[in-house]
Design an enzyme around this catalytic site. Structure first.
Site, PDB file in Angstrom:
ATOM      1  CD  GLU A 193      -2.965  -1.212   2.235  1.00  0.00           C
ATOM      2  OE1 GLU A 193      -2.883  -0.372   3.148  1.00  0.00           O
ATOM      3  OE2 GLU A 193      -3.829  -2.115   2.228  1.00  0.00           O
ATOM      4  CD  GLU A 303      -4.328  -5.583   3.973  1.00  0.00           C
ATOM      5  OE1 GLU A 303      -5.250  -4.856   4.405  1.00  0.00           O
ATOM      6  OE2 GLU A 303      -3.121  -5.296   4.091  1.00  0.00           O
TER       7      GLU A 303
END
Length: 365
Positions: A193, A303
């Site tokens: 991320e 995720e």
């Protein structure tokens, strides 16, 4: 074949002798969601996209920051087929212990193929050894995904120091740990991320970020030849990375899996049309699948899930994610669900009954 997985964060436990990683800080303040899939469309504007480490390879020249990585002829391409658990891709979970895996497998009625864990990232010892993950899962038949930061959080590390090779010796030791455990086949999800602004390793300097990534990969491979790496973005929007996650793509030679975290929020997908629109966004799941196909890479969705920052229980999103995985099964490497009570992403505890019903129907045995 593909891998599927799940994240179990609310009850994560690890061997007592090893510090338990702080998984509750993993979900970003504003995670995103992927759109629905009907064979992903081509990515129009794909990416413009330690000091003394013995044997660490010299970094190669990186692609221009604003250039789109050239689509090379695929050097690796997964073959279609059925994963050990029976799905067309490897599916799994974010975990800590075998009991969490047992619980998830009992809930969905099908075994998993992949486990995803986060190292204790507050010290170099925790990062270099990946000790709790390797001690618990090295002998497992499951594929392993290990999330690693560029440097220990709170240590004063920097992109510039990393880019200049300042941490190469530390990363060579991580490669030694993988080799010693016999798990050089593990996937390292490095500096995940990066296009958000909530982690220390965010791509606030695209050139330095890409060079740092390359230094780490080459250092690990100096002691663990063939070690595999996932380059992972947060879906649908970049607060850093010069506003475009693809600008931070570090090069085909240091990426094995192109990853994305597409939660059902910012915005959520209340309809199939809304999901499709997000999926084909330049930073959407469908675009990631297209890019992976063009570059001969696998896809990792490490995720994902319904979430309380979206609309909560959303069976449309779950069904569309399944359709997307199925349509991308030729390149799907693995997916792991994030099952965490604090963010209401759980499917196995009765709080999201409609989403749970769809998941068990589609993922179950």
């Amino acid at each position: 074949m593909v891998c599927a997985g799940v994240y179990v964060v609310d009850q994560l436990t690890v061997p007592e002798q090893v510090a338990e990683p702080d998984l509750l800080s993993l979900i970003p303040p504003t995670p995103d969601v992927p759109p629905v899939l009907a064979a992903p469309a081509a990515v129009d504007s794909a990416p413009s996209p330690e000091p003394e480490a013995t044997g660490a390879a010299e970094p190669t020249e990186e692609a221009g920051e604003s250039e789109e990585p050239a689509a090379t002829s695929p050097t690796r391409r997964r073959s279609t087929g059925t994963a050990p658990g029976g799905l067309p891709w490897r599916s799994g979970l974010v975990i800590g212990t075998q009991s969490e895996v047992d619980r998830w497998e009992s809930y969905r009625g099908r075994s998993i193929d992949v486990v995803h864990g986060f190292t204790e990232r507050g010290s170099w010892e925790g990062i270099e050894s990946a000790s709790w993950i390797l001690s618990a899962w090295a002998d497992s038949p499951h594929a392993i995904v290990i999330s690693q930061p560029f440097w220990p959080e709170g240590s004063g590390g920097s992109l510039s120091e990393c880019a200049s090779g300042g941490y190469n010796a530390n990363w060579a030791r991580y490669g030694e740990a993988l080799s010693a455990a016999g798990r050089t086949d593990a996937y390292t999800r490095l500096a995940w991320e990066f296009n958000g602004d909530w982690f220390e390793w965010s791509a606030t300097d695209v050139g330095a970020w890409k060079q740092c990534y390359r230094q780490v990969v080459q250092s690990v491979r100096s002691t663990a030849p063939g070690a595999r790496f996932e380059w992972n973005m947060n879906a649908h929007g970049s607060a850093t990375s010069d506003g475009d996650a693809w600008k931070s793509y570090p090069g085909d030679d240091v990426v094995d899996v192109v990853g994305i975290d597409p939660y059902d929020h910012y915005p959520a997908s209340p309809s199939a049309a809304a999901f499709d629109e997000q999926c084909t966004d330049s930073e959407g799941l469908c675009s990631v699948i297209d890019f992976a196909r063009a570059h001969g890479k696998g896809v990792g969705v490490t995720e994902w899930g319904i979430i309380n920052s979206g609309i909560g229980d959303n069976p449309v999103y779950v069904e569309k994610m399944y359709e997307t995985f199925l349509a991308g099964a030729d390149v799907m490497e693995y997916e792991t669900y994030f099952n965490e009570d604090n963010f209401s992403t759980t499917l196995d505890q009765g709080s999201n009954p409609e989403s749970s019903e769809v998941y068990r129907r589609l993922w179950g045995g």
